[in-house]
Design a protein around this motif. Structure first.
Motif, mmCIF file in Angstrom:
data_model
loop_
_atom_site.group_PDB
_atom_site.id
_atom_site.type_symbol
_atom_site.label_atom_id
_atom_site.label_comp_id
_atom_site.label_asym_id
_atom_site.label_seq_id
_atom_site.Cartn_x
_atom_site.Cartn_y
_atom_site.Cartn_z
ATOM 1 N N ASN A 108 0.840 -1.206 0.000
ATOM 2 C CA ASN A 108 0.000 0.000 0.000
ATOM 3 C C ASN A 108 0.875 1.257 0.000
ATOM 4 N N GLY A 109 0.200 2.414 -0.055
ATOM 5 C CA GLY A 109 0.916 3.688 -0.107
ATOM 6 C C GLY A 109 0.915 4.266 -1.517
ATOM 7 N N ILE A 110 1.477 5.467 -1.637
ATOM 8 C CA ILE A 110 1.520 6.158 -2.930
ATOM 9 C C ILE A 110 2.948 6.193 -3.462
ATOM 10 N N PHE A 111 3.092 5.842 -4.739
ATOM 11 C CA PHE A 111 4.372 5.963 -5.439
ATOM 12 C C PHE A 111 4.174 7.000 -6.536
ATOM 13 N N LEU A 112 4.900 8.110 -6.438
ATOM 14 C CA LEU A 112 4.751 9.203 -7.403
ATOM 15 C C LEU A 112 5.933 9.253 -8.369
ATOM 16 N N VAL A 113 5.639 9.563 -9.624
ATOM 17 C CA VAL A 113 6.694 9.817 -10.611
ATOM 18 C C VAL A 113 6.522 11.253 -11.079
ATOM 19 N N THR A 114 7.612 12.027 -11.037
ATOM 20 C CA THR A 114 7.522 13.445 -11.379
ATOM 21 C C THR A 114 8.476 13.804 -12.516
ATOM 22 N N GLY A 115 8.164 14.919 -13.164
ATOM 23 C CA GLY A 115 9.001 15.414 -14.256
ATOM 24 C C GLY A 115 8.152 16.211 -15.217
ATOM 25 N N PRO A 116 8.777 16.947 -16.126
ATOM 26 C CA PRO A 116 8.022 17.741 -17.102
ATOM 27 C C PRO A 116 7.345 16.848 -18.143
ATOM 28 N N THR A 117 6.500 17.446 -18.964
ATOM 29 C CA THR A 117 5.844 16.709 -20.045
ATOM 30 C C THR A 117 6.897 16.108 -20.978
ATOM 31 N N GLY A 118 6.703 14.840 -21.331
ATOM 32 C CA GLY A 118 7.636 14.187 -22.249
ATOM 33 C C GLY A 118 8.852 13.573 -21.590
ATOM 34 N N SER A 119 8.839 13.450 -20.271
ATOM 35 C CA SER A 119 9.999 12.883 -19.575
ATOM 36 C C SER A 119 9.855 11.384 -19.324
ATOM 37 N N GLY A 120 8.767 10.781 -19.807
ATOM 38 C CA GLY A 120 8.625 9.324 -19.694
ATOM 39 C C GLY A 120 7.914 8.832 -18.452
ATOM 40 N N LYS A 121 7.205 9.713 -17.757
ATOM 41 C CA LYS A 121 6.540 9.321 -16.501
ATOM 42 C C LYS A 121 5.522 8.197 -16.718
ATOM 43 N N THR A 122 4.666 8.379 -17.719
ATOM 44 C CA THR A 122 3.615 7.391 -17.977
ATOM 45 C C THR A 122 4.212 6.048 -18.366
ATOM 46 N N LEU A 147 -2.342 0.141 -3.175
ATOM 47 C CA LEU A 147 -1.112 0.693 -3.735
ATOM 48 C C LEU A 147 -1.515 1.636 -4.860
ATOM 49 N N VAL A 148 -1.104 2.899 -4.760
ATOM 50 C CA VAL A 148 -1.532 3.934 -5.707
ATOM 51 C C VAL A 148 -0.326 4.493 -6.457
ATOM 52 N N PHE A 149 -0.434 4.515 -7.778
ATOM 53 C CA PHE A 149 0.588 5.134 -8.624
ATOM 54 C C PHE A 149 0.010 6.398 -9.238
ATOM 55 N N SER A 150 0.845 7.442 -9.330
ATOM 56 C CA SER A 150 0.380 8.656 -10.004
ATOM 57 C C SER A 150 1.571 9.508 -10.413
ATOM 58 N N THR A 151 1.274 10.610 -11.125
ATOM 59 C CA THR A 151 2.322 11.528 -11.579
ATOM 60 C C THR A 151 2.031 12.947 -11.100
ATOM 61 N N LEU A 152 3.093 13.741 -11.032
ATOM 62 C CA LEU A 152 3.003 15.162 -10.691
ATOM 63 C C LEU A 152 3.994 15.915 -11.583
ATOM 64 N N HIS A 153 3.711 17.172 -11.851
ATOM 65 C CA HIS A 153 4.663 17.996 -12.605
ATOM 66 C C HIS A 153 5.506 18.799 -11.620
ATOM 67 N N THR A 154 6.631 18.227 -11.179
ATOM 68 C CA THR A 154 7.589 18.963 -10.347
ATOM 69 C C THR A 154 8.986 18.711 -10.904
ATOM 70 N N ASN A 155 9.929 19.577 -10.547
ATOM 71 C CA ASN A 155 11.274 19.476 -11.099
ATOM 72 C C ASN A 155 12.093 18.340 -10.505
ATOM 73 N N PRO A 172 11.930 15.745 -4.075
ATOM 74 C CA PRO A 172 11.457 16.404 -2.847
ATOM 75 C C PRO A 172 10.362 17.443 -3.095
ATOM 76 N N SER A 173 10.356 18.071 -4.281
ATOM 77 C CA SER A 173 9.346 19.092 -4.588
ATOM 78 C C SER A 173 7.927 18.530 -4.587
ATOM 79 N N ALA A 174 7.791 17.220 -4.819
ATOM 80 C CA ALA A 174 6.457 16.613 -4.862
ATOM 81 C C ALA A 174 5.756 16.735 -3.514
ATOM 82 N N ILE A 175 6.519 16.611 -2.435
ATOM 83 C CA ILE A 175 5.927 16.696 -1.096
ATOM 84 C C ILE A 175 5.385 18.102 -0.848
ATOM 85 N N THR A 176 6.200 19.108 -1.141
ATOM 86 C CA THR A 176 5.767 20.491 -0.913
ATOM 87 C C THR A 176 4.642 20.883 -1.873
ATOM 88 N N ARG A 177 4.649 20.322 -3.096
ATOM 89 C CA ARG A 177 3.579 20.632 -4.051
ATOM 90 C C ARG A 177 2.230 20.137 -3.528
#
Length: 264
Positions: A10-24, A106-114, A117-122
């Motif tokens: 369980n829990g959240i696993f996040l993948v971050t990066g700009p558009t086109g960085s391969g997150k999906t 178990l949750v997977f998702s994406t965020l747009h951060t650089n 660590p920025s994902a937490i503050t976002r």
């Protein structure tokens, strides 16, 4: 490390990066790995980018009010083991994903951060309560795609900017073992000098210290410093390893990762 993290119950696993960085693509790779007959996997996506047999994939449709939130509510009534939310865009989606994680999914998702660590503050800046962020996030992975030198025509580079590399923390022992290459261009790579792309990654695994920093809503710089002290390799550092292994060039890594890593 990645396979171990996605194997958690369980829990959240996040993948971050700009558009086109391969997150999906990264998240689909994780789902593909976990896609076994004994696991129920449901996704909410906008749009569905890959179709995978054995996974229930739902397309968001704002025109008929089929939003991420509505799909998530319906998902949770079907008792899935794993949920993919295409992107966390607002507080409602974030809070529903967190509630799903806290109730055993178990949750997977994406965020747009650089960076990671920025994902937490976002999430906290979105309005999610810090204690919910601290208790639900298992790990965050930031990534970029860099071009790979064409193996057919790359040539050894004896004119690398060693001053820049030393300023970035590369020590003399690492430099002595490194082999640098430069792009040339041939018919195989259409005279570009690069062929294909490769990922550089930064994985921040949450532990008690980082959870406490998130709970207290400490500044991003403090969160990043603590993550680095606990062994997190930054995007730039991972990129420099690829440079010294002859996979890509320093210019390519600096173009993709240096700006985001400047404050690390």
């Amino acid at each position: 490390m990645f396979e171990k993290l996605i194997g958690r119950p369980n829990g959240i696993f996040l993948v971050t990066g700009p558009t086109g960085s391969g997150k999906t693509t990264t998240l689909y790779a994780a789902l593909n790995k976990l896609n076994t007959p004994d696991r129920k996997i449901i996704t909410a996506e906008d749009p569905v980018e890959y179709h995978i047999a054995g996974i229930n994939q739902v397309q968001v449709n704002e025109a008929i009010e089929l939003t991420f939130q509505r799909i998530l509510r319906a998902m949770l009534r079907q008792a899935p083991n794993i949920i993919l939310v295409g992107e966390i865009r607002d507080i409602e989606t974030a809070e529903m994903a967190i509630q799903a994680a806290l109730t055993g999914h178990l949750v997977f998702s994406t965020l747009h951060t650089n960076d990671a660590p920025s994902a937490i503050t976002r999430l906290i800046d979105m309005g999610v309560k810090p204690f919910l962020v601290a208790s639900s996030i298992q790990a965050v992975m930031a990534q970029r795609l860099i071009r790979v030198l064409c193996p057919e025509c790359k040539k050894e580079d004896t004119d690398v900017d060693l001053v820049t590399l030393r300023a970035m923390g590369v020590n003399e022992e690492q430099l002595s073992k490194a082999t640098f290459f430069r792009p040339v261009g041939c018919t195989k790579c259409h005279n570009v000098g690069y062929r294909g792309r490769f990922g550089i990654f930064e994985i921040m695994v949450m532990n008690q210290e980082l959870r406490e920093l998130a709970f207290k809503h400490r500044p991003l710089s403090e969160m990043r410093q603590a993550a680095r002290a606990l062994g997190m390799r930054s995007l730039l550092e991972d990129g420099l390893m690829k440079v010294m292994n002859g996979v890509t060039t320093l210019d390519e890594v600096l173009a993709r990762a240096a700006k985001e890593d400047a404050t690390a």
